[in-house]
Write a protein that holds these residues in place. Structure first.
Motif, PDB file in Angstrom:
ATOM      1  N   THR A   7       0.849  -1.185   0.000  1.00 55.08           N
ATOM      2  CA  THR A   7       0.000   0.000   0.000  1.00 55.08           C
ATOM      3  C   THR A   7       0.891   1.244   0.000  1.00 55.08           C
ATOM      4  OG1 THR A   7      -0.057   0.174   2.407  1.00 55.08           O
ATOM      5  CG2 THR A   7      -1.749  -1.217   1.363  1.00 55.08           C
ATOM      6  N   GLU A   9       0.869   3.514   2.159  1.00 57.97           N
ATOM      7  CA  GLU A   9       1.299   3.690   3.546  1.00 57.97           C
ATOM      8  C   GLU A   9       2.510   2.818   3.866  1.00 57.97           C
ATOM      9  OE1 GLU A   9      -1.881   3.010   2.666  1.00 57.97           O
ATOM     10  OE2 GLU A   9      -2.933   4.842   3.214  1.00 57.97           O
ATOM     11  N   GLU A  10       2.500   1.588   3.358  1.00 65.67           N
ATOM     12  CA  GLU A  10       3.629   0.682   3.603  1.00 65.67           C
ATOM     13  C   GLU A  10       4.882   1.177   2.892  1.00 65.67           C
ATOM     14  OE1 GLU A  10       1.422  -3.595   4.252  1.00 65.67           O
ATOM     15  OE2 GLU A  10       1.540  -2.781   2.211  1.00 65.67           O
ATOM     16  N   GLU A  12       5.581   4.341   2.207  1.00 67.91           N
ATOM     17  CA  GLU A  12       6.032   5.516   2.968  1.00 67.91           C
ATOM     18  C   GLU A  12       6.746   5.092   4.244  1.00 67.91           C
ATOM     19  OE1 GLU A  12       6.921   9.085   4.629  1.00 67.91           O
ATOM     20  OE2 GLU A  12       6.392   8.682   2.553  1.00 67.91           O
ATOM     21  N   ARG A  13       6.229   4.077   4.926  1.00 66.69           N
ATOM     22  CA  ARG A  13       6.879   3.579   6.147  1.00 66.69           C
ATOM     23  C   ARG A  13       8.281   3.063   5.819  1.00 66.69           C
ATOM     24  NH1 ARG A  13       4.014  -1.272   9.061  1.00 66.69           N
ATOM     25  NH2 ARG A  13       4.522  -2.173   7.058  1.00 66.69           N
ATOM     26  N   LEU A  80       2.786   3.019  10.826  1.00 65.64           N
ATOM     27  CA  LEU A  80       1.960   3.326   9.658  1.00 65.64           C
ATOM     28  C   LEU A  80       1.179   4.616   9.882  1.00 65.64           C
ATOM     29  CD1 LEU A  80       0.398  -0.038   8.441  1.00 65.64           C
ATOM     30  CD2 LEU A  80       1.993   1.433   7.226  1.00 65.64           C
ATOM     31  N   VAL A  81       1.255   5.493   8.908  1.00 67.13           N
ATOM     32  CA  VAL A  81       0.520   6.743   8.945  1.00 67.13           C
ATOM     33  C   VAL A  81      -0.249   6.831   7.626  1.00 67.13           C
ATOM     34  CG1 VAL A  81       0.721   9.267   9.008  1.00 67.13           C
ATOM     35  CG2 VAL A  81       2.302   7.850  10.334  1.00 67.13           C
ATOM     36  N   PRO A  82      -1.562   7.054   7.680  1.00 72.84           N
ATOM     37  CA  PRO A  82      -2.316   7.171   6.413  1.00 72.84           C
ATOM     38  C   PRO A  82      -1.724   8.245   5.526  1.00 72.84           C
ATOM     39  CG  PRO A  82      -3.804   7.101   8.289  1.00 72.84           C
ATOM     40  CD  PRO A  82      -2.408   7.228   8.849  1.00 72.84           C
ATOM     41  N   VAL A  83      -1.569   7.922   4.247  1.00 72.37           N
ATOM     42  CA  VAL A  83      -1.003   8.857   3.274  1.00 72.37           C
ATOM     43  C   VAL A  83      -2.115   9.696   2.674  1.00 72.37           C
ATOM     44  CG1 VAL A  83       0.296   9.074   1.124  1.00 72.37           C
ATOM     45  CG2 VAL A  83       0.881   7.301   2.750  1.00 72.37           C
TER      46      VAL A  83
END
Length: 83
Positions: A7, A9-10, A12-13, A80-83
């Motif tokens: 995803t 989010e993944e 970005e993490r 995880l932070v929502p993008v």
């Protein structure tokens, strides 16, 4: 076996993890840190550049030990932070 796409989010993490590791490495060479963590420099390079955004727990733990980072700090900074 087909791997499920990551995803946003993944991804970005994984990028945050890579940035954090590069910062912690400082002036130390990638080869030096990888050797201290018993990893290949190529593995470290992939993690730092985000090409391997979901490294195994034991890989992250080995890098944390080699860089003097706590796992708590990694979890906090790479949650995880929502993008």
């Amino acid at each position: 076996m087909v791997r499920t796409p990551l995803t946003p989010e993944e991804r970005e993490r994984g990028e945050r993890l890579g940035r954090m590791l590069r910062e912690a490495r400082g002036s130390r060479s990638m080869v030096e840190v990888a050797a201290a963590a018993h990893l290949s420099a190529e593995t470290l390079r992939k993690i730092e550049t985000g090409r391997a955004p979901t490294p195994a727990f034991f890989t992250v733990a080995a890098l944390a030990g080699a860089l003097g980072l706590s796992m708590d700090e990694i979890v906090t900074r790479c949650a995880l932070v929502p993008v």
